[in-house]
Design a protein around this motif. Structure first.
Motif, mmCIF file in Angstrom:
data_model
loop_
_atom_site.group_PDB
_atom_site.id
_atom_site.type_symbol
_atom_site.label_atom_id
_atom_site.label_comp_id
_atom_site.label_asym_id
_atom_site.label_seq_id
_atom_site.Cartn_x
_atom_site.Cartn_y
_atom_site.Cartn_z
ATOM 1 N N ILE A 119 0.842 -1.201 0.000
ATOM 2 C CA ILE A 119 0.000 0.000 0.000
ATOM 3 C C ILE A 119 0.872 1.244 0.000
ATOM 4 O O ILE A 119 0.597 2.216 -0.715
ATOM 5 N N ASN A 120 1.935 1.256 0.796
ATOM 6 C CA ASN A 120 2.845 2.401 0.799
ATOM 7 C C ASN A 120 3.510 2.598 -0.560
ATOM 8 O O ASN A 120 3.685 3.725 -1.022
ATOM 9 N N GLY A 158 4.925 5.618 -2.884
ATOM 10 C CA GLY A 158 5.861 5.154 -3.906
ATOM 11 C C GLY A 158 5.452 5.633 -5.280
ATOM 12 O O GLY A 158 6.286 6.055 -6.091
ATOM 13 N N GLY A 159 4.143 5.575 -5.555
ATOM 14 C CA GLY A 159 3.645 6.086 -6.827
ATOM 15 C C GLY A 159 3.845 7.580 -6.966
ATOM 16 O O GLY A 159 4.126 8.090 -8.058
ATOM 17 N N VAL A 160 3.720 8.303 -5.844
ATOM 18 C CA VAL A 160 3.946 9.758 -5.849
ATOM 19 C C VAL A 160 5.422 10.058 -6.131
ATOM 20 O O VAL A 160 5.752 10.936 -6.941
ATOM 21 N N GLY A 166 5.192 6.619 -12.373
ATOM 22 C CA GLY A 166 5.083 6.433 -10.926
ATOM 23 C C GLY A 166 4.584 5.069 -10.541
ATOM 24 O O GLY A 166 5.155 4.386 -9.676
ATOM 25 N N LEU A 167 3.519 4.617 -11.184
ATOM 26 C CA LEU A 167 2.941 3.322 -10.833
ATOM 27 C C LEU A 167 3.835 2.171 -11.289
ATOM 28 O O LEU A 167 3.993 1.171 -10.589
ATOM 29 N N THR A 168 4.440 2.311 -12.443
ATOM 30 C CA THR A 168 5.371 1.282 -12.927
ATOM 31 C C THR A 168 6.544 1.119 -11.976
ATOM 32 O O THR A 168 6.919 -0.005 -11.587
ATOM 33 N N ILE A 207 -0.856 -3.097 -4.493
ATOM 34 C CA ILE A 207 -0.190 -1.916 -5.058
ATOM 35 C C ILE A 207 -1.190 -1.084 -5.857
ATOM 36 O O ILE A 207 -1.307 0.135 -5.675
ATOM 37 N N TYR A 208 -1.942 -1.744 -6.729
ATOM 38 C CA TYR A 208 -2.893 -1.024 -7.579
ATOM 39 C C TYR A 208 -4.057 -0.469 -6.767
ATOM 40 O O TYR A 208 -4.565 0.618 -7.063
#
Length: 706
Positions: free
Chosen positions: A532-533, A538-540, A611-613, A640-641
């Motif tokens: 989740i983080n 992490g995505g940010v 970011g998501l990758t 994650i998603y």
């Protein structure tokens, strides 16, 4: 009050947020518009924000995700946003004093409540000195409704009198030159910012302005015709309230004048092109570009030292603006200037002005039903004037050192993931890869708060002068920038305060910046599941790093210099993928006939994709070869998603969303989920998405950049 314009700052800084700004002039910022009460510290799973007295950081569910907010009747491959957030969306009502509400806004409410406590403590401390005394005085002044009502229009009267005294166009040009230190407006503005091709030095930028609606489309596009009609009535009302002569006739002349400016203005897509907006010119060349516009008279009022090099941004608009200026009667220009003074200061004047301003700017343009409580507006005012002084107190009370340490580690993980991806890119050649790796290695990371705090010693704040306080704050900030013109660029400064729920990338500094207030759930919590983080903060992190390699950020090298460091072949391959991504987003249609602008939102969409990758890859590295645990039936990749989707949980009023689509470089949150995941190979396998599912994109049609 108008914002002081600092040249190319808005082009240099790219942020994650797209919050709708309350003001009609905006500063760049990660969600939507730079743009932002309290959260229940440990809500029951899925509970919305609750205890308005709590100043504790929020938590979500048992492992960082709000399962009860999901709609599991939705098929992930058909509508992943609804699958992750559908029940929350159905149950959530946007507060009547907001135009949008979501997880960004929840954290913004928390930050607002925390800074309110800090500010009100300062206001109650009669023995306070220094910055604390100024914080208190600024708050008391804005909260002193009795004095503000008694003053009525007196704070702006001297400025209106100054307009009335103007007898010639030359005098009017000189008046506009004072726009950065007074309430006056200007058609062509100058400001000091880092030189994009020599980022160690400051330069003077020049750009066109003058419009009062959110975007040129509001003047020119038929779908905003009702807003333009309402604007005409608003201009007439404000001129009437201030006692300006011939309000009806002058209002029509003003709107017609601004419509001509809109026709001559660049689109937002054109204005985000960093190559086209970098046009060095001498004073003589600048004068030749704007015949009849006396730059010598204008520059006297700017308080700039002798300057003979300007960076012209919207250069092809300059001669058009000069002709419009020459052809416009002085009476219309004076009425326009008077309106800009009234409109810019209305929120700090008596109720009749503030209410009229709210009715148009917030209610009509954005659909906000009710005015925000006065204390909220006062907190925003103080944060705008003395943000880092408040931020010092915020960090001491609410930002634990361990959060900064964990962020440093997370940033390292994301950078490592991108380093590996660059090495393995099949579309990029070795020459460009070397330079991309050099740029990545030179990223500066700022976390939590600045190492050097802003000095507010030159700012005079009075208990009984809310309008004057804001005016003086803008002037002090502008003069601070002018004083730095011949100095080396200060790389330590921040473009956001620690209490801001946002993040940004600055291309001329090649830096990513994460204020303290965003480093909380749902983005990050020390006790949350790591997946989740990674999907959240992490995505940010990956998003902001990705800005360094988006369609505009990629134009600067590792030292922040605007130059072409790509081979022609690699640039062509990049642009082909970017065009494909733009077409995907331009196909999204939130309202009939209203599409997302894939070219305007290109940079943010590339940032989201990267970011998501990178978040997924960094999470896998963090497992050190061990299998990810399964929590409540969800695999690591699924979490994650889900973490990413939870971050973008939000609702907007229709008018606010339409304004965002027209004027903001961020896609609506719904598409930041569904538009991003459909290009992620890992999402397909995580949720068994198949051909025939509504979000399915064939492998050969998926966009792959970073």
């Amino acid at each position: 009050m108008k914002r002081v314009w600092f040249g190319a700052a808005a082009m240099a800084a790219l942020s994650l947020s797209a919050f709708g700004a309350q003001a009609h002039e905006k500063h760049a910022c990660i969600d939507d518009a730079c743009v932002m009460e309290s959260l229940l510290p440990v809500p029951a799973e899925g509970a919305a924000a609750g205890d308005a007295t709590s100043l504790e950081s929020p938590r979500y569910g048992t492992w960082g995700f709000d399962i009860s907010g999901m709609d599991t009747t939705a098929k992930p491959g058909d509508d992943f946003y609804k699958f992750a957030n559908g029940t929350w969306d159905a149950k959530t009502v946007i507060p009547s004093d907001r135009v949008r509400y979501g997880n960004f806004d929840k954290l913004a409410e928390l930050s607002e409540a925390r800074t309110r406590a800090i500010i009100e403590a300062a206001a109650a401390d009669k023995a306070a000195t220094g910055e604390k005394a100024k914080i208190g005085a600024a708050y008391r002044a804005f909260m002193d409704e009795a004095t503000i009502e008694k003053l009525d229009s007196k704070p702006i009267q001297p400025w209106l009198d100054g307009v009335k005294k103007v007898k010639t166009k030359e005098e009017f040009t000189a008046l506009m030159g004072k726009s950065a230190t007074t309430p006056y407006a200007t058609l062509i503005g100058v400001g000091v910012s880092s030189d994009a091709k020599n980022p160690q030095r400051y330069a003077v930028y020049a750009s066109t302005g003058g419009l009062s609606l959110p975007d040129r489309d509001y003047y020119l596009d038929a779908k905003f015709a009702d807003k333009k009609t309402a604007y005409l009535a608003y201009v007439e009302k404000m001129l009437t309230l201030a006692g300006w002569e011939k309000p009806a006739a002058n209002a029509k002349a003003i709107v017609d004048f601004e419509t001509k400016l809109a026709e001559a203005s660049w689109t937002r897509v054109e204005r985000r092109d960093r190559d086209k907006t970098y046009n060095p010119a001498t004073l003589a060349e600048l004068q030749a570009l704007t015949p009849g516009y006396d730059w010598n008279k204008y520059l006297i009022g700017t308080e700039l030292p002798k300057v003979d090099r300007f960076i012209v941004t919207t250069n092809t608009s300059f001669p058009k603006y000069a002709k419009i200026y020459a052809d416009t009667p002085l009476e219309t220009l004076k009425a326009w200037q008077a309106f800009k003074v009234i409109d810019g200061g209305a929120s700090m004047l008596s109720k009749r002005f503030a209410d009229a301003n709210f009715e148009f700017r917030n209610k009509t343009l954005s659909g906000q039903p009710e005015q925000r409580p006065r204390w909220k507006r006062a907190v925003a005012q103080v944060n705008g004037m003395l943000g880092e002084a408040v931020g010092k107190e915020y960090v001491a009370a609410y930002f634990p050192p361990e959060s900064k340490a964990k962020m440093v580690a997370l940033v390292g993980d994301i950078r490592t993931a991108l380093k590996t991806r660059i090495d393995n890119l099949d579309w990029m050649g070795p020459e460009t890869k070397v330079k991309a790796q050099d740029k990545l290695s030179k990223f500066t990371v700022k976390i939590g708060y600045p190492d050097k705090w802003r000095d507010y010693s030159k700012l005079e704040v009075k208990d009984n002068d809310a309008y004057g306080n804001a005016q003086r704050a803008g002037a002090v900030e502008y003069r601070r920038n002018v004083a730095r013109l011949n100095q080396p660029v200060d790389k330590t400064e921040w473009g956001m305060t620690p209490q801001t729920v946002n993040a940004y990338y600055n291309s001329v500094n090649n830096e990513i910046v994460f204020p303290a207030a965003i480093l909380q759930a749902p983005f990050f919590h020390p006790d949350a599941d790591p997946a989740i983080n990674y999907g959240g903060i992490g995505g940010v992190i990956g998003h902001e790093i990705g800005h360094g390699f988006d369609d505009q950020g990629r134009k600067s090298d590792g030292d922040g210099v605007l130059r072409d460091w790509w081979t022609a072949e690699d640039a062509a391959k990049f642009n082909a993928q970017a065009d494909k991504l733009g077409a995907q987003y331009s196909a999204f249609e939130p309202f009939p006939g209203v599409h997302v602008n894939g070219k305007l939102t290109m940079g943010e969409n590339i940032g989201d994709m990267a970011g998501l990758t990178l978040a997924r890859e960094a999470y896998h590295v963090s497992l050190h070869g061990q299998p990810a645990p399964v929590l409540d039936g969800f695999t690591g990749d699924q979490r994650i998603y889900l973490g990413w989707a939870q971050v973008w949980r939000g609702k907007s009023r229709d008018d606010a969303l339409k304004q965002q689509i027209a004027s903001d470089p961020h896609s609506p949150g719904y598409y930041r989920v569904n538009g991003t995941i459909r290009n992620q190979p890992g999402w397909y396998s995580a949720f068994d998405v198949k051909p025939g599912d509504k979000l399915y994109v064939a492998p050969e049609d998926r966009v792959k950049i970073w």
